[in-house]
Design an enzyme around this catalytic site. Sequence first.
Site, short mmCIF file in Angstrom:
data_model
loop_
_atom_site.label_atom_id
_atom_site.label_comp_id
_atom_site.label_asym_id
_atom_site.label_seq_id
_atom_site.Cartn_x
_atom_site.Cartn_y
_atom_site.Cartn_z
CG ASP A 197 4.17 -1.95 -6.37
OD1 ASP A 197 3.00 -2.22 -6.71
OD2 ASP A 197 4.44 -1.34 -5.31
CG ASP A 208 -0.86 -1.33 -4.55
OD1 ASP A 208 0.10 -1.75 -5.22
OD2 ASP A 208 -0.74 -0.46 -3.66
CG HIS A 285 -1.15 5.58 -0.06
ND1 HIS A 285 -0.08 5.41 0.77
CD2 HIS A 285 -0.85 4.90 -1.19
CE1 HIS A 285 0.85 4.66 0.17
NE2 HIS A 285 0.40 4.36 -1.02
CD GLU A 310 2.81 -1.56 -0.08
OE1 GLU A 310 3.68 -1.77 -0.95
OE2 GLU A 310 2.08 -0.55 -0.07
#
Length: 424
Positions: A197, A208, A285, A310
């Site tokens: 990741d 991301d 976030h 995700e």
Amino acid sequence: MVKENITLIKTVNLNDEKLEGHHEINEEETVSENKKKKKKKKKTGGASDTTWGSQSKAAMQQSDPPRIPITALFPDGNYPLGEIMQYKDDNLWRVTNEEKRAIDRMNNENIYKEARLAAEAHRQVRKYVQSWIKPGMKMIDICERLEQTSRALINEKGLEAGLAFPTGCSLNYVAAHYTPNAGDETVLQYDDVCKIDFGTHISGRIIDCAWTVAFNEKYDPLLDAVREATNTGIKEAGIDVRLCDIGAAIQEVMESHEVTLDGKTYPIKAIRNLNGHSIDPYKIHAGKTVPIVKGGEATKMEEDEFYAIETFGSTGKGHVHDDLECSHYMKNFDVGHVPLRLARAKQLLNTINENFGTLAFCRRWLDRLGQTKYLLALRSLQDAGIVDAYPPLCDVKGSYTAQYEHTLVLRPTCKEVLSRGDDY
């Protein structure tokens, strides 16, 4: 390990002159092409309403190992599109609406272009990593080789361009937030399940994206379940879609699978306390969470929002907790001025502000900048609420977890899965 055969740069029957001059897709012709090629589209990650496109071809071939910046490969600044998906019936009017098309064209000149540049860097880096990662390698060597390549391709430049967060390489029951600290001698094994990741960014516009590496084919059903669940979340996402509905769809797909390991069959569980999330500039976030189980908030997705979709599947309890030595840290996005007594803490904060801002970082990156004996100062910043620690997130020992993730943007006229590649 990835069984889907997705072509990143697939020619779309659009007006070539428009494609070369603008980051714009003629959606009317796209819809027509979708009808003609409906059967073929079923191969694209589970989305039957998918089209692919590219704005231009690279002016030169990438070096081996990759070291040529993406900006040099695409000197005209027209970076490859991600996967273009039409919204569902109640939002199809957006395809031909002149106002929405105008907004889309305006955003294509800056916002989407930055995101596509970061996404192309991510695609090329992970393709390179997939060519050499193998059992017997130290995790720290894998991460540093990946990051060296990523820095070159993104053409790292302070806070203007670079790595968005540390390379996660979480193993087996560890689902997320593990990257080796200095001195960590952990070696990747044939029977490991490793989540890779990592993120890239241009002007804080973050990509991301993650995938799972497993060399032993016995884990394929686990990886297939999580990949399918992520693709389900991507398909369900859209303007005015409730986040809780996406979570319910993801869980239904994820938990319809099972995996047999060494003679024992395990149901695959969605890890209920891990989520996708909205993304803002320099804020990984951004406030909205995309659950991967039913329930959750009824908040709706909105136009021009960026999301990381995700999903995590587990053979364990399907619930993670903090454990092991911490490596990930991030400055609190909303923190104001906080007086610090410790001079070393002030110096470390200056280093963080100059090199990472509000993007996540790890201890290896502080080492790389020449910082030494900083753990006390780092603890001081945590105690003051300036920096937050993000320890590894673990299910029960002996379990296995997998992850797949993509970044998408809800454009005014269509949905673009920016990080989609021919690997997953």
